[in-house]
Design an enzyme around this catalytic site. Structure first.
Site, short mmCIF file in Angstrom:
data_model
loop_
_atom_site.label_atom_id
_atom_site.label_comp_id
_atom_site.label_asym_id
_atom_site.label_seq_id
_atom_site.Cartn_x
_atom_site.Cartn_y
_atom_site.Cartn_z
N ARG A 157 8.49 -14.16 -16.75
CA ARG A 157 8.99 -13.29 -17.84
C ARG A 157 8.10 -13.43 -19.09
O ARG A 157 8.61 -13.46 -20.22
CB ARG A 157 10.43 -13.63 -18.22
CG ARG A 157 11.44 -13.58 -17.10
CD ARG A 157 11.66 -12.16 -16.58
NE ARG A 157 12.81 -12.10 -15.70
CZ ARG A 157 12.77 -12.37 -14.39
NH1 ARG A 157 11.63 -12.71 -13.80
NH2 ARG A 157 13.87 -12.28 -13.67
N CYS A 204 19.72 -9.96 -17.16
CA CYS A 204 20.03 -11.33 -17.55
C CYS A 204 19.72 -11.53 -19.03
O CYS A 204 18.66 -11.12 -19.51
CB CYS A 204 19.22 -12.32 -16.71
SG CYS A 204 19.85 -12.47 -15.03
P1 FAD Z 1 12.09 -2.40 -22.91
O1 FAD Z 1 13.38 -3.10 -22.67
O2 FAD Z 1 12.14 -1.04 -23.52
O3 FAD Z 1 11.14 -3.32 -23.78
C1 FAD Z 1 11.03 -4.71 -23.49
C2 FAD Z 1 9.83 -5.29 -24.28
O4 FAD Z 1 8.63 -4.72 -23.78
C3 FAD Z 1 9.88 -4.97 -25.77
O5 FAD Z 1 9.37 -6.06 -26.47
C4 FAD Z 1 8.94 -3.78 -25.89
O6 FAD Z 1 8.34 -3.66 -27.17
C5 FAD Z 1 7.91 -4.11 -24.83
N1 FAD Z 1 7.25 -2.90 -24.30
C6 FAD Z 1 7.84 -1.91 -23.58
N2 FAD Z 1 6.93 -0.98 -23.24
C7 FAD Z 1 5.75 -1.39 -23.79
C8 FAD Z 1 4.44 -0.84 -23.81
N3 FAD Z 1 4.13 0.31 -23.20
N4 FAD Z 1 3.47 -1.52 -24.47
C9 FAD Z 1 3.76 -2.69 -25.10
N5 FAD Z 1 4.97 -3.25 -25.11
C10 FAD Z 1 5.95 -2.61 -24.45
N6 FAD Z 1 14.14 -7.96 -15.38
C11 FAD Z 1 13.49 -8.71 -14.46
O7 FAD Z 1 12.41 -9.23 -14.75
N7 FAD Z 1 14.02 -8.89 -13.22
C12 FAD Z 1 15.19 -8.34 -12.83
O8 FAD Z 1 15.61 -8.54 -11.71
C13 FAD Z 1 15.88 -7.51 -13.76
N8 FAD Z 1 17.04 -6.92 -13.43
C14 FAD Z 1 17.67 -6.11 -14.33
C15 FAD Z 1 18.83 -5.43 -13.95
C16 FAD Z 1 19.47 -4.59 -14.86
C17 FAD Z 1 20.75 -3.88 -14.42
C18 FAD Z 1 18.95 -4.41 -16.16
C19 FAD Z 1 19.64 -3.50 -17.14
C20 FAD Z 1 17.81 -5.07 -16.56
C21 FAD Z 1 17.14 -5.93 -15.65
N9 FAD Z 1 15.98 -6.62 -16.01
C22 FAD Z 1 15.32 -7.37 -15.06
C23 FAD Z 1 15.47 -6.57 -17.39
C24 FAD Z 1 14.47 -5.44 -17.67
O9 FAD Z 1 14.61 -4.39 -16.72
C25 FAD Z 1 13.03 -5.95 -17.67
O10 FAD Z 1 12.83 -6.92 -18.69
C26 FAD Z 1 12.01 -4.83 -17.87
O11 FAD Z 1 10.71 -5.33 -17.69
C27 FAD Z 1 12.11 -4.17 -19.25
O12 FAD Z 1 11.35 -2.98 -19.20
P2 FAD Z 1 11.64 -1.73 -20.14
O13 FAD Z 1 10.68 -0.67 -19.78
O14 FAD Z 1 13.08 -1.38 -20.11
O15 FAD Z 1 11.25 -2.35 -21.54
N1 EPU Z 2 25.11 -18.60 -9.73
C1 EPU Z 2 26.37 -19.06 -9.96
N2 EPU Z 2 27.18 -18.36 -10.81
C2 EPU Z 2 26.78 -17.23 -11.44
C3 EPU Z 2 25.47 -16.74 -11.20
C4 EPU Z 2 24.65 -17.45 -10.33
O1 EPU Z 2 26.76 -20.10 -9.45
O2 EPU Z 2 27.56 -16.65 -12.18
C5 EPU Z 2 24.25 -19.31 -8.77
C6 EPU Z 2 24.08 -18.52 -7.48
O3 EPU Z 2 25.13 -18.77 -6.59
C7 EPU Z 2 22.74 -19.01 -6.97
C8 EPU Z 2 21.96 -19.32 -8.26
O4 EPU Z 2 22.94 -19.47 -9.30
O5 EPU Z 2 22.88 -20.20 -6.26
C9 EPU Z 2 20.95 -18.23 -8.62
O6 EPU Z 2 21.64 -16.99 -8.83
P1 EPU Z 2 20.98 -15.57 -8.51
O7 EPU Z 2 20.46 -15.56 -7.12
O8 EPU Z 2 21.93 -14.53 -8.93
O9 EPU Z 2 19.67 -15.56 -9.41
P2 EPU Z 2 19.47 -15.81 -10.95
O10 EPU Z 2 18.55 -16.97 -11.10
O11 EPU Z 2 20.75 -15.88 -11.68
C10 EPU Z 2 17.34 -14.32 -11.13
C11 EPU Z 2 16.79 -13.44 -12.21
C12 EPU Z 2 17.29 -12.02 -12.06
C13 EPU Z 2 16.92 -11.49 -10.68
C14 EPU Z 2 17.57 -12.41 -9.64
C15 EPU Z 2 17.25 -11.98 -8.22
C16 EPU Z 2 16.39 -14.67 -14.28
C17 EPU Z 2 16.91 -15.02 -15.63
N3 EPU Z 2 17.18 -13.92 -13.52
O12 EPU Z 2 18.74 -14.46 -11.38
O13 EPU Z 2 16.59 -11.23 -13.04
O14 EPU Z 2 17.39 -10.17 -10.52
O15 EPU Z 2 17.09 -13.75 -9.84
O16 EPU Z 2 16.03 -12.50 -7.82
O17 EPU Z 2 15.28 -15.06 -13.92
C18 EPU Z 2 16.69 -10.40 -15.28
O18 EPU Z 2 15.69 -11.10 -15.51
O19 EPU Z 2 17.18 -9.64 -16.14
C19 EPU Z 2 17.31 -10.48 -13.97
C20 EPU Z 2 18.43 -9.82 -13.67
#
Ligand code: FAD
Ligand code: EPU
Length: 276
Positions: A157, A204
């Site tokens: 990240r 997250c």
């Molecule tokens: P924004 O949220 O709009 O911006 C995020 C940052 O990036 C800001 O600082 C912004 O200034 C910068 N930025 C955006 N575009 C540019 C650009 N073109 N040039 C320079 N800077 C820029 N993230 C994960 O990593 N893994 C996950 O599994 C994951 N699951 C998600 C699930 C849900 C339901 C939601 C709502 C979010 C999840 N996220 C996850 C978080 C999010 O999707 C990521 O952090 C994603 O990379 C953000 O992208 P965005 O385009 O929405 O950026």
């Molecule tokens: N867990 C719990 N309770 C909870 C949530 C999780 O006990 O409420 C336990 C699960 O049972 C599991 C472990 O924690 O043993 C890990 O949970 P999970 O597999 O859901 O993954 P996570 O580490 O919580 C990460 C990323 C997610 C990504 C998932 C899937 C981060 C902060 N989060 O979640 O990314 O989608 O893995 O790979 O790295 C995001 O960054 O916004 C995001 C959603």
């Protein structure tokens, strides 16, 4: 097509958490538009899926890359793709699967656009954007410049985008594969997301602490369902804060604070905060 268009917006309409006050949106279509938009202080918006914006909004211009930077339709075969930063990731992941291109399937379910995915090095335990990213084009100091992905020091990240730079394009290197094999991997990634809530959130809230999961830590502290106004720790997953309807940024901040007070491990915010 104009180089840029400007309109007043409420940031709650442009973010997935549906929180945040007024701003001036500059939608830009080319380098000239970027040059104009960046004459005053600005921020760059992607899909707004990792943002907490204050109720007072943001005084800076909010720049979003327009349709000219969405190259989803041109994704048609070669394993190496050169795509505009407004290309939506969910569509790209599906398209790559259909074309039998592997490398992006770990990002299934990340609702970003490509620029935001680069800026955050979006990922899951099945893969990160950095696995495929070769090069980016940046708008920086008034000009477009290409830099290798290695210059961004990509990590969990984490990406080091030069101050004020806008990611405008990215080069991804995928691997030719069997569409069914890619699909099978996607089923696995999807299964790992089953515990994530479906209602309004910004993903997250916290980064995972080394060797642990912030969701597990928050869950173990008994905080699921903890609520301030309409902001609540999701019942499904401890690291998701959901907006039950009319949550304000103030509610969300108060909830973050209470989580931090009641958890034994220091938790670092993954979200970007604007306007505080
Ligand atoms: P924004 O949220 O709009 O911006 C995020 C940052 O990036 C800001 O600082 C912004 O200034 C910068 N930025 C955006 N575009 C540019 C650009 N073109 N040039 C320079 N800077 C820029 N993230 C994960 O990593 N893994 C996950 O599994 C994951 N699951 C998600 C699930 C849900 C339901 C939601 C709502 C979010 C999840 N996220 C996850 C978080 C999010 O999707 C990521 O952090 C994603 O990379 C953000 O992208 P965005 O385009 O929405 O950026
Ligand atoms: N867990 C719990 N309770 C909870 C949530 C999780 O006990 O409420 C336990 C699960 O049972 C599991 C472990 O924690 O043993 C890990 O949970 P999970 O597999 O859901 O993954 P996570 O580490 O919580 C990460 C990323 C997610 C990504 C998932 C899937 C981060 C902060 N989060 O979640 O990314 O989608 O893995 O790979 O790295 C995001 O960054 O916004 C995001 C959603």
């Amino acid at each position: 097509m104009p180089h840029a268009s400007v309109r007043p917006v409420a940031m709650r309409d442009l973010t997935t958490l549906k929180v945040g006050g007024p701003a001036e949106l500059w939608e830009v279509e080319d380098a000239e538009g970027l040059a104009e938009a960046t004459r005053e202080p600005y921020r760059v918006l992607g899909a707004g899926s990792n943002l907490l914006v204050s109720d007072a909004g943001v005084p800076d211009r909010v720049i979003r890359l327009g349709r000219a930077f969405n190259d989803l339709r041109s994704v048609d075969g070669p394993p190496e793709l050169w795509l505009g930063a407004a290309t939506p990731l969910p569509g790209l992941v599906r398209r790559a699967q259909k074309l039998g291109l592997s490398g992006l399937e770990g990002l299934l379910g990340v609702p970003a656009v490509l620029g935001g995915a680069v800026a955050m090095n979006a990922g899951t335990r099945f893969g990160e954007l950095s696995d495929t990213l070769q090069q980016v084009e940046l708008f920086v100091n008034g000009a477009l410049e290409r830099v290798p992905a290695s210059a961004l020091n990509l990590g969990y990240r984490h990406a080091e985008i030069p101050d004020g730079a806008v990611v405008t394009r990215a080069r991804l290197r995928l691997t030719a594969s069997d569409p069914e094999a890619v699909q099978a991997r996607m089923v696995e990634v999807d299964a790992a997301r089953k515990s994530q809530p479906k209602i309004k959130s910004a993903g997250c809230a916290f980064k995972n602490p080394p060797g642990d999961s912030a969701g597990r830590v928050i869950d173990a502290a008994g905080l699921k369902g903890l609520r301030v106004g309409d902001a609540m720790v999701a019942l499904e997953h401890g690291n998701f804060i959901v907006n039950l309807g009319n949550a304000t940024a103030r509610d969300v901040c108060e909830l973050l604070e209470r989580i931090r007070q009641r958890t034994p491990v220091p938790l670092e915010l993954e979200w970007r905060r604007w306007g505080f």
